[in-house]
Write a protein that holds these residues in place. Structure first.
Motif, PDB file in Angstrom:
ATOM      1  N   ASP A  56      24.407   1.994   7.108  1.00  0.00           N
ATOM      2  CA  ASP A  56      23.622   1.830   5.882  1.00  0.00           C
ATOM      3  C   ASP A  56      23.652   0.398   5.366  1.00  0.00           C
ATOM      4  N   GLU A  57      24.795  -0.249   5.487  1.00  0.00           N
ATOM      5  CA  GLU A  57      24.916  -1.622   4.985  1.00  0.00           C
ATOM      6  C   GLU A  57      24.018  -2.573   5.761  1.00  0.00           C
ATOM      7  N   ALA A  58      24.046  -2.472   7.095  1.00  0.00           N
ATOM      8  CA  ALA A  58      23.203  -3.338   7.929  1.00  0.00           C
ATOM      9  C   ALA A  58      21.728  -3.039   7.694  1.00  0.00           C
ATOM     10  N   LEU A  59      21.408  -1.773   7.544  1.00  0.00           N
ATOM     11  CA  LEU A  59      20.021  -1.373   7.308  1.00  0.00           C
ATOM     12  C   LEU A  59      19.486  -2.005   6.031  1.00  0.00           C
ATOM     13  N   ARG A  60      20.255  -1.860   4.975  1.00  0.00           N
ATOM     14  CA  ARG A  60      19.812  -2.377   3.684  1.00  0.00           C
ATOM     15  C   ARG A  60      19.715  -3.903   3.724  1.00  0.00           C
ATOM     16  N   ARG A  61      20.712  -4.541   4.312  1.00  0.00           N
ATOM     17  CA  ARG A  61      20.724  -6.003   4.358  1.00  0.00           C
ATOM     18  C   ARG A  61      19.489  -6.550   5.077  1.00  0.00           C
ATOM     19  N   GLU A  62      19.199  -5.993   6.239  1.00  0.00           N
ATOM     20  CA  GLU A  62      18.067  -6.484   7.027  1.00  0.00           C
ATOM     21  C   GLU A  62      16.735  -6.203   6.346  1.00  0.00           C
ATOM     22  N   LEU A  63      16.614  -5.052   5.709  1.00  0.00           N
ATOM     23  CA  LEU A  63      15.330  -4.709   5.099  1.00  0.00           C
ATOM     24  C   LEU A  63      15.103  -5.426   3.772  1.00  0.00           C
ATOM     25  N   VAL A  64      16.163  -5.717   3.038  1.00  0.00           N
ATOM     26  CA  VAL A  64      16.015  -6.527   1.829  1.00  0.00           C
ATOM     27  C   VAL A  64      15.537  -7.921   2.214  1.00  0.00           C
ATOM     28  N   LEU A  65      16.123  -8.472   3.270  1.00  0.00           N
ATOM     29  CA  LEU A  65      15.691  -9.785   3.748  1.00  0.00           C
ATOM     30  C   LEU A  65      14.251  -9.723   4.254  1.00  0.00           C
ATOM     31  N   ALA A  66      13.913  -8.657   4.976  1.00  0.00           N
ATOM     32  CA  ALA A  66      12.549  -8.516   5.487  1.00  0.00           C
ATOM     33  C   ALA A  66      11.544  -8.442   4.346  1.00  0.00           C
ATOM     34  N   HIS A  67      11.901  -7.738   3.261  1.00  0.00           N
ATOM     35  CA  HIS A  67      10.981  -7.625   2.137  1.00  0.00           C
ATOM     36  C   HIS A  67      10.794  -8.967   1.446  1.00  0.00           C
ATOM     37  N   GLU A  68      11.858  -9.723   1.350  1.00  0.00           N
ATOM     38  CA  GLU A  68      11.740 -11.064   0.757  1.00  0.00           C
ATOM     39  C   GLU A  68      10.816 -11.936   1.595  1.00  0.00           C
ATOM     40  N   GLU A  69      10.961 -11.862   2.908  1.00  0.00           N
ATOM     41  CA  GLU A  69      10.091 -12.655   3.799  1.00  0.00           C
ATOM     42  C   GLU A  69       8.651 -12.162   3.730  1.00  0.00           C
ATOM     43  N   ALA A  70       8.479 -10.858   3.530  1.00  0.00           N
ATOM     44  CA  ALA A  70       7.131 -10.291   3.515  1.00  0.00           C
ATOM     45  C   ALA A  70       6.350 -10.661   2.271  1.00  0.00           C
ATOM     46  N   ARG A  71       7.039 -11.068   1.217  1.00  0.00           N
ATOM     47  CA  ARG A  71       6.339 -11.437  -0.013  1.00  0.00           C
ATOM     48  C   ARG A  71       5.330 -12.550   0.211  1.00  0.00           C
ATOM     49  N   GLU A  72       5.646 -13.440   1.116  1.00  0.00           N
ATOM     50  CA  GLU A  72       4.744 -14.569   1.369  1.00  0.00           C
ATOM     51  C   GLU A  72       3.573 -14.161   2.256  1.00  0.00           C
ATOM     52  N   ALA A  73       3.699 -13.035   2.956  1.00  0.00           N
ATOM     53  CA  ALA A  73       2.659 -12.638   3.903  1.00  0.00           C
ATOM     54  C   ALA A  73       1.531 -11.868   3.235  1.00  0.00           C
ATOM     55  N   GLY A  74       1.836 -11.087   2.198  1.00  0.00           N
ATOM     56  CA  GLY A  74       0.774 -10.351   1.527  1.00  0.00           C
ATOM     57  C   GLY A  74       1.142  -8.915   1.225  1.00  0.00           C
ATOM     58  N   ALA A  75       0.198  -8.221   0.585  1.00  0.00           N
ATOM     59  CA  ALA A  75       0.459  -6.877   0.089  1.00  0.00           C
ATOM     60  C   ALA A  75       0.690  -5.878   1.215  1.00  0.00           C
ATOM     61  N   ARG A  76      -0.063  -6.003   2.299  1.00  0.00           N
ATOM     62  CA  ARG A  76       0.098  -5.040   3.395  1.00  0.00           C
ATOM     63  C   ARG A  76       1.498  -5.106   3.976  1.00  0.00           C
ATOM     64  N   GLU A  77       1.952  -6.316   4.235  1.00  0.00           N
ATOM     65  CA  GLU A  77       3.264  -6.483   4.842  1.00  0.00           C
ATOM     66  C   GLU A  77       4.363  -5.978   3.912  1.00  0.00           C
ATOM     67  N   LEU A  80       4.315  -2.177   4.023  1.00  0.00           N
ATOM     68  CA  LEU A  80       4.863  -1.646   5.264  1.00  0.00           C
ATOM     69  C   LEU A  80       6.387  -1.740   5.283  1.00  0.00           C
ATOM     70  N   VAL A  81       6.913  -2.872   4.850  1.00  0.00           N
ATOM     71  CA  VAL A  81       8.366  -3.033   4.840  1.00  0.00           C
ATOM     72  C   VAL A  81       9.003  -2.015   3.894  1.00  0.00           C
ATOM     73  N   TYR A  82       8.377  -1.788   2.757  1.00  0.00           N
ATOM     74  CA  TYR A  82       8.914  -0.800   1.823  1.00  0.00           C
ATOM     75  C   TYR A  82       8.861   0.600   2.437  1.00  0.00           C
ATOM     76  N   GLY A  83       7.767   0.900   3.119  1.00  0.00           N
ATOM     77  CA  GLY A  83       7.660   2.191   3.801  1.00  0.00           C
ATOM     78  C   GLY A  83       8.745   2.357   4.861  1.00  0.00           C
ATOM     79  N   ILE A  84       9.009   1.281   5.598  1.00  0.00           N
ATOM     80  CA  ILE A  84      10.066   1.314   6.609  1.00  0.00           C
ATOM     81  C   ILE A  84      11.425   1.522   5.951  1.00  0.00           C
ATOM     82  N   TYR A  85      11.624   0.908   4.782  1.00  0.00           N
ATOM     83  CA  TYR A  85      12.881   1.100   4.049  1.00  0.00           C
ATOM     84  C   TYR A  85      13.069   2.576   3.708  1.00  0.00           C
ATOM     85  N   LEU A  86      12.031   3.199   3.164  1.00  0.00           N
ATOM     86  CA  LEU A  86      12.126   4.614   2.802  1.00  0.00           C
ATOM     87  C   LEU A  86      12.349   5.490   4.036  1.00  0.00           C
TER      88      LEU A  86
END
Length: 426
Positions: A56-77, A80-86
């Motif tokens: 769970d710790e690795a999962l959360r860490r990687e997906l929080v970072l992915a969501h931060e990176e996705a902010r610059e890409a746009g709403a779709r990204e 999707l990252v949030y959906g993957i988190y859920l």
């Protein structure tokens, strides 16, 4: 309307490999992360592919970072990252709800489509049905040349009890992309309903020969084992189970062996009983009703009546309705069968009726409850009811040796006055 092409899509070779679940998909995703450094969606896809191996710790860490990176890409990204988190945190109802919103904004998004199983895993039958309708809608929007959507709709058609349509769509998807794992899987479900036996095993052996490391190899070989059972080739079923299923494949191994036992056959190598007990003692063993049901099958194979009764009591006290109202009586029925009391199993499973579908899983997997009832009816001296129960299968499946054996009295299973067997099953 064409599928979404913004940023990452099936047009990227790595995404295509991953959506097809080929043997190269893991390496292709790692290469994608290197090619697209700082791409949050690429990072999230690696997590989605490896989620079962991450804590769970690795999962959360990687997906929080992915969501931060996705902010610059746009709403779709970001969506999707949030959906993957859920999805990876097994919040399946929330993931399914999120996908409905996502598809409204980004129709026919193939990456979102890879999480459609959230609707099946969410629990309520209504979610399952909504997911099937959504899949049909998105396929219409994507167009007939979209092999991922054709593959997923083939799977939905199989779940709807439309094997002819499922088979045709799966074949269409395989013509578009011969390496589509989801299409091969959907065809497996259609072939199960058709009872093609050697026809399916020949297909899957040839298909896997071209990609021996396909992600779904073990599951497809499990389907092949079931088709060997259907055709009465029990040695091949045991061979496939022993050669292909790993130590951790408790559910598939137990489902194979319980079918073999119901048909009066010698099982393949059984799952380790201590391992099953350990899984049941951990939170994950009770996180999803279908997973717990599979563990119950493992206990039935091992004739562990005490553990089955304990599981049934715990399920009956569970606040989740599917556990208390469905899993509990099924586990009790299995316990009765292991002690030679098929009449009691008949009462429990008959009362359950169509509610058995709430156990989760897919049609092929849930069918084992019907198999169990058929065996219980035969051993309780009620052959006409058993024949009626399996009539559709014995009249529509090309190979149904398995069903014929379910309708054959067990050797030495003489019934007592109360409709129970004088000897235990297995």
């Amino acid at each position: 309307m064409t599928p979404v092409l913004a940023d990452l899509s099936v047009d990227d070779p790595a995404v295509g490999e991953w959506l097809a679940a080929t043997g190269r998909s893991a390496a292709a995703l790692q290469d994608l992360v290197r090619r697209r450094a700082g791409c949050g969606l690429a990072r999230a896809l690696v997590v989605l592919a490896d989620s079962d191996a991450l804590d769970d710790e690795a999962l959360r860490r990687e997906l929080v970072l992915a969501h931060e990176e996705a902010r610059e890409a746009g709403a779709r990204e970001q969506s999707l990252v949030y959906g993957i988190y859920l999805f990876t945190h097994r919040h399946y109802q929330a993931a399914a709800d999120h996908l409905v919103v996502h598809f409204a904004q980004f129709p026919a998004d193939e990456i979102a489509g890879s999480m459609l199983s959230a609707f099946d895993l969410a629990g309520p039958v209504e979610y399952r049905e909504h997911g099937q309708a959504l899949t049909e809608q998105q396929y219409a929007l994507a167009g007939p040349e979209a092999w991922p959507w054709a593959s997923w709709l083939a799977g939905a058609r199989a779940e709807q009890g439309r094997p002819d349509d499922a088979w045709s769509l799966a074949e269409h998807a395989l013509r578009l992309n011969p390496r589509s794992g989801p299409a091969a899987h959907a065809r497996a479900h259609a072939e199960h309903e058709h009872g093609t036996g050697p026809g399916y095993t020949a297909f899957i052996d040839t298909w896997l020969e071209a990609d021996p490391h396909a992600v779904q190899r073990r599951h497809l070989q499990w389907h092949a084992a079931l088709q060997s059972i259907a055709a009465g080739d029990f040695a091949d079923a045991r061979r496939r189970a022993d050669a292909e299923l790993h130590y951790g494949d408790v559910g598939m191994r137990s489902a194979t062996n319980w079918r073999l036992l119901l048909a009066g056959q010698t099982p393949a190598r059984t799952a380790d009983l201590d391992h099953i007990h350990r899984l049941l003692s951990e939170p994950g063993g009770w996180a999803e009703v279908f997973h717990t049901f599979q563990l119950a099958l493992g206990l039935a194979v091992a004739t562990d009546t005490d553990a089955l009764q304990a599981l049934a009591r715990r399920a009956a006290d569970d606040p989740r309705p599917d556990y208390a109202e469905v899993l509990a009586p099924v586990a009790k029925a299995l316990a009765h069968l292991t002690t030679g009391r098929p009449g009691h199993a008949v009462d429990l499973l008959t009362a359950l009726g169509d509610q058995a579908q709430r156990i989760g899983g897919v049609r092929v997997e849930r069918e084992i409850i019907q198999d169990t009832l058929a065996r219980a009816l035969i051993d309780a001296g009620q052959p006409q009811r058993a024949t009626h129960l399996l009539h559709h299968r014995t009249t529509t499946r090309h190979h149904h040796t398995y069903e014929d054996l379910l309708l054959t009295p067990s050797q030495g299973a003489a019934t007592t006055a109360d409709g129970n067997s004088a000897v235990p099953a297995g």
